[in-house]
Design a protein around this motif. Structure first.
Motif, PDB file in Angstrom:
ATOM      1  N   GLU A 275      46.735  49.512  37.223  1.00  0.00           N
ATOM      2  CA  GLU A 275      47.302  48.198  37.499  1.00  0.00           C
ATOM      3  C   GLU A 275      46.316  47.098  37.137  1.00  0.00           C
ATOM      4  OE1 GLU A 275      49.463  44.922  38.782  1.00  0.00           O
ATOM      5  OE2 GLU A 275      50.106  46.957  38.254  1.00  0.00           O
ATOM      6  N   TRP A 276      45.028  47.319  37.428  1.00  0.00           N
ATOM      7  CA  TRP A 276      44.011  46.329  37.046  1.00  0.00           C
ATOM      8  C   TRP A 276      43.993  46.137  35.529  1.00  0.00           C
ATOM      9  CZ3 TRP A 276      39.440  48.619  40.328  1.00  0.00           C
ATOM     10  CH2 TRP A 276      39.567  48.184  41.661  1.00  0.00           C
ATOM     11  N   SER A 277      44.063  47.233  34.806  1.00  0.00           N
ATOM     12  CA  SER A 277      44.042  47.142  33.347  1.00  0.00           C
ATOM     13  C   SER A 277      45.223  46.333  32.829  1.00  0.00           C
ATOM     14  CB  SER A 277      44.055  48.549  32.741  1.00  0.00           C
ATOM     15  OG  SER A 277      42.886  49.273  33.111  1.00  0.00           O
ATOM     16  N   THR A 278      46.375  46.525  33.465  1.00  0.00           N
ATOM     17  CA  THR A 278      47.566  45.760  33.068  1.00  0.00           C
ATOM     18  C   THR A 278      47.368  44.280  33.336  1.00  0.00           C
ATOM     19  OG1 THR A 278      49.024  47.651  33.500  1.00  0.00           O
ATOM     20  CG2 THR A 278      50.038  45.462  33.478  1.00  0.00           C
ATOM     21  N   ARG A 279      46.837  43.943  34.497  1.00  0.00           N
ATOM     22  CA  ARG A 279      46.602  42.535  34.838  1.00  0.00           C
ATOM     23  C   ARG A 279      45.603  41.901  33.874  1.00  0.00           C
ATOM     24  NH1 ARG A 279      45.297  43.017  41.227  1.00  0.00           N
ATOM     25  NH2 ARG A 279      47.009  44.430  41.751  1.00  0.00           N
ATOM     26  N   LEU A 280      44.540  42.661  33.592  1.00  0.00           N
ATOM     27  CA  LEU A 280      43.499  42.107  32.731  1.00  0.00           C
ATOM     28  C   LEU A 280      44.043  41.878  31.316  1.00  0.00           C
ATOM     29  CD1 LEU A 280      40.572  41.215  32.441  1.00  0.00           C
ATOM     30  CD2 LEU A 280      39.951  43.606  31.956  1.00  0.00           C
ATOM     31  N   ARG A 281      44.848  42.814  30.804  1.00  0.00           N
ATOM     32  CA  ARG A 281      45.431  42.626  29.474  1.00  0.00           C
ATOM     33  C   ARG A 281      46.324  41.383  29.448  1.00  0.00           C
ATOM     34  NH1 ARG A 281      46.004  48.284  29.503  1.00  0.00           N
ATOM     35  NH2 ARG A 281      48.177  48.075  30.223  1.00  0.00           N
ATOM     36  N   ALA A 282      47.130  41.209  30.478  1.00  0.00           N
ATOM     37  CA  ALA A 282      48.025  40.054  30.539  1.00  0.00           C
ATOM     38  C   ALA A 282      47.226  38.755  30.583  1.00  0.00           C
ATOM     39  CB  ALA A 282      48.945  40.159  31.746  1.00  0.00           C
ATOM     40  N   HIS A 283      46.170  38.746  31.376  1.00  0.00           N
ATOM     41  CA  HIS A 283      45.343  37.540  31.503  1.00  0.00           C
ATOM     42  C   HIS A 283      44.661  37.212  30.183  1.00  0.00           C
ATOM     43  CE1 HIS A 283      42.439  34.667  33.028  1.00  0.00           C
ATOM     44  NE2 HIS A 283      41.441  35.433  32.575  1.00  0.00           N
TER      45      HIS A 283
ATOM     46  N   GLY B 226      44.786  34.128  24.583  1.00  0.00           N
ATOM     47  CA  GLY B 226      44.654  34.340  23.144  1.00  0.00           C
ATOM     48  C   GLY B 226      43.559  35.308  22.771  1.00  0.00           C
ATOM     49  N   LEU B 227      43.107  36.136  23.738  1.00  0.00           N
ATOM     50  CA  LEU B 227      42.058  37.125  23.475  1.00  0.00           C
ATOM     51  C   LEU B 227      42.689  38.498  23.270  1.00  0.00           C
ATOM     52  CD1 LEU B 227      39.580  36.075  26.323  1.00  0.00           C
ATOM     53  CD2 LEU B 227      39.493  35.380  23.919  1.00  0.00           C
TER      54      LEU B 227
ATOM     55  N   GLU C 198      33.932  36.233  36.964  1.00  0.00           N
ATOM     56  CA  GLU C 198      34.907  35.146  36.950  1.00  0.00           C
ATOM     57  C   GLU C 198      36.173  35.560  36.198  1.00  0.00           C
ATOM     58  OE1 GLU C 198      35.151  31.834  38.163  1.00  0.00           O
ATOM     59  OE2 GLU C 198      33.697  32.715  39.552  1.00  0.00           O
ATOM     60  N   GLU C 199      35.995  36.290  35.104  1.00  0.00           N
ATOM     61  CA  GLU C 199      37.166  36.747  34.368  1.00  0.00           C
ATOM     62  C   GLU C 199      38.032  37.670  35.227  1.00  0.00           C
ATOM     63  OE1 GLU C 199      38.267  38.563  30.005  1.00  0.00           O
ATOM     64  OE2 GLU C 199      36.445  39.331  30.975  1.00  0.00           O
ATOM     65  N   LEU C 200      37.403  38.573  35.964  1.00  0.00           N
ATOM     66  CA  LEU C 200      38.155  39.496  36.808  1.00  0.00           C
ATOM     67  C   LEU C 200      38.781  38.775  38.002  1.00  0.00           C
ATOM     68  CD1 LEU C 200      35.716  42.548  36.727  1.00  0.00           C
ATOM     69  CD2 LEU C 200      37.948  42.370  35.623  1.00  0.00           C
ATOM     70  N   ALA C 201      38.137  37.726  38.475  1.00  0.00           N
ATOM     71  CA  ALA C 201      38.735  36.933  39.555  1.00  0.00           C
ATOM     72  C   ALA C 201      39.946  36.162  39.034  1.00  0.00           C
ATOM     73  CB  ALA C 201      37.702  35.990  40.147  1.00  0.00           C
ATOM     74  N   ASP C 202      39.828  35.568  37.836  1.00  0.00           N
ATOM     75  CA  ASP C 202      40.959  34.839  37.247  1.00  0.00           C
ATOM     76  C   ASP C 202      42.132  35.774  36.950  1.00  0.00           C
ATOM     77  OD1 ASP C 202      39.581  32.463  37.373  1.00  0.00           O
ATOM     78  OD2 ASP C 202      38.853  32.572  35.298  1.00  0.00           O
TER      79      ASP C 202
END
Length: 427
Positions: A312-320, A325-326, A370-374
């Motif tokens: 689930e974390w991986s999914t959130r991080l990909r979406a973010h 645009g990354l 910060e990226e993981l918090a965002d």
């Protein structure tokens, strides 16, 4: 042969009349482990074998690495008991902050949490020393006792009679009287010899050793804590659970009536090959193996939950990242990717934590957090003036939920609530 030995209790001077009692009592002396024959029913042997396979799978199945990282949090309840804490027990999040404070300047946790965190560290170090030893000695067990009870006035094997239940002043009405003090040294020498061998399978060995230790009751205090730690010592030394802490003691604590009845049954009288002895030992080992099976099942469930959470974390991080645009996946060797790997082991971090465990400078450490918090994987929390902590609350919630289940007599809080102190249900 195992026997009860009649002894005479001399009352101490200075007690009030109602406590100044003398008389005959009976102390139980068990058979030695290394020379005692043991015949187990085939059904019990098969059940133990199935439980051992389930435990081994914890170290090789999906989520094994993450379960190993989070395993120390399963020592939380044991550490609470070792700290003699009363009242509301600190949450896994408080304990994680207190653990972080052992290496960094952070605040926001209670004195209770600090005691528990310190005891988790002591438990892990002391237990690992026995696991790593070529041969465990009686002195090693005494050292473990001293580590678990650093403030105890009576370190070392007991040289007095102790007992369980009844009066505080004499053993005349006790529920159980362990062996006389002059039997403790030879019985403990036999116990560590049995621990160092492999006459039986790992789970059977751990169960027999635990029951024998609790029967000898070699210390004036803290026998339960040492006895529970020795379960993990056997399982780790035999390679059954080298990378995780199997929460057998938490299950036995929940099954307290079966636990006491099983230990009582284990203490047979007479010939170890008699029907009574076989039934007694089998009754205890049935309880112990059942507890191990339940512990393995719930540890496996926790491993699965952690694996699903990581997905689930991986999914959130990909979406973010895609929204910015990354590329969806962070670079494999990046600080962000490595932090995701470490979160079960370190669910509370600061930039300084990342610098320490990853060997990176402050800017990339802070940027990754910060990226993981965002991405809503970590939550920000002020842990000291000018210092931001980052919490993987979902990891801590999984630990709390697992402990709540293990405290339920049905091991399901939907059916029965926790029967002993456990973390509050996560919001």
């Amino acid at each position: 042969m195992a026997e009860t030995v009649p002894l005479w209790w001399e009352p101490a001077d200075g007690l009030v009349v109602r406590d100044r009692r003398g008389g005959r009592y009976h102390a139980y002396t068990p058979d030695l482990l290394c020379t005692r024959p043991l015949a187990l029913p085939q059904e019990l042997s098969e059940k133990a074998s199935r439980a051992e396979r389930a435990i081994r799978n914890l170290s090789s199945g999906p989520g094994a690495q993450r379960l190993g990282g989070i395993a120390r949090f399963l020592l939380r309840s044991e550490a609470i008991a070792s700290s003699m804490i009363e009242g509301i027990a600190p949450s896994p999040g408080q304990v994680a902050l207190a653990e972080l404070a052992q290496d960094e300047d952070v605040r926001g946790f209670s004195d209770q949490a600090r005691l528990v965190a310190n005891n988790i560290t002591v438990l892990r170090r002391a237990s690992q020393d026995l696991v790593d030893a070529d041969l465990v000695t009686v002195d090693d067990v005494v050292t473990l006792h001293s580590a678990l009870l650093p403030d105890d006035r009576h370190h070392g094997l007991r040289d007095v009679q102790n007992w369980i239940g009844g009066s505080n002043w004499n053993p005349l009405d006790a529920e159980f009287v362990p062996p006389a003090s002059d039997q403790v040294h030879p019985l403990m020498a036999d116990l560590v010899s049995y621990l160092n061998g492999s006459a039986h399978g790992p789970l059977i060995q751990a169960g027999i050793l635990h029951a024998q230790f609790e029967t000898i009751h070699p210390f004036t205090d803290g026998n339960g804590r040492v006895g529970r730690s020795l379960i993990h010592t056997v399982l780790a030394r035999r390679g059954l659970a080298p990378g995780t802490v199997l929460p057998i003691s938490l299950v036995l604590s929940t099954l307290s009536d079966r636990y006491v009845d099983g230990l009582t049954a284990y203490r047979y009288i007479g010939d170890p090959l008699s029907d009574d002895a076989t039934v007694g030992i089998t009754t205890w080992l049935e309880t112990f193996v059942d507890a191990a099976s339940i512990a393995a099942e719930h540890a496996g469930r926790l491993a699965t939950d952690l694996e699903e959470l990581h997905a689930e974390w991986s999914t959130r991080l990909r979406a973010h990242r895609s929204a910015l645009g990354l590329r969806g996946e962070p670079r494999a060797g990046s600080a962000t990717s490595k932090i995701l790997h470490y979160l079960p082991e370190a669910p509370v971090m600061t930039a300084k934590t990342v610098q320490r465990i990853l060997g990176v400078s402050f800017p990339p450490a802070r940027a990754a957090l910060e990226e993981l918090a965002d991405a809503h994987i970590l939550a920000r929390k002020s842990v000291e003036k000018g210092t931001t902590g980052y919490l993987a609350r979902e990891v801590l919630d999984l630990v709390g939920l697992a402990e709540r289940r293990l405290a339920s007599t049905r091991f399901d809080t939907r059916i029965s609530p926790p029967s002993r102190p456990a973390p509050a249900r996560p919001d």
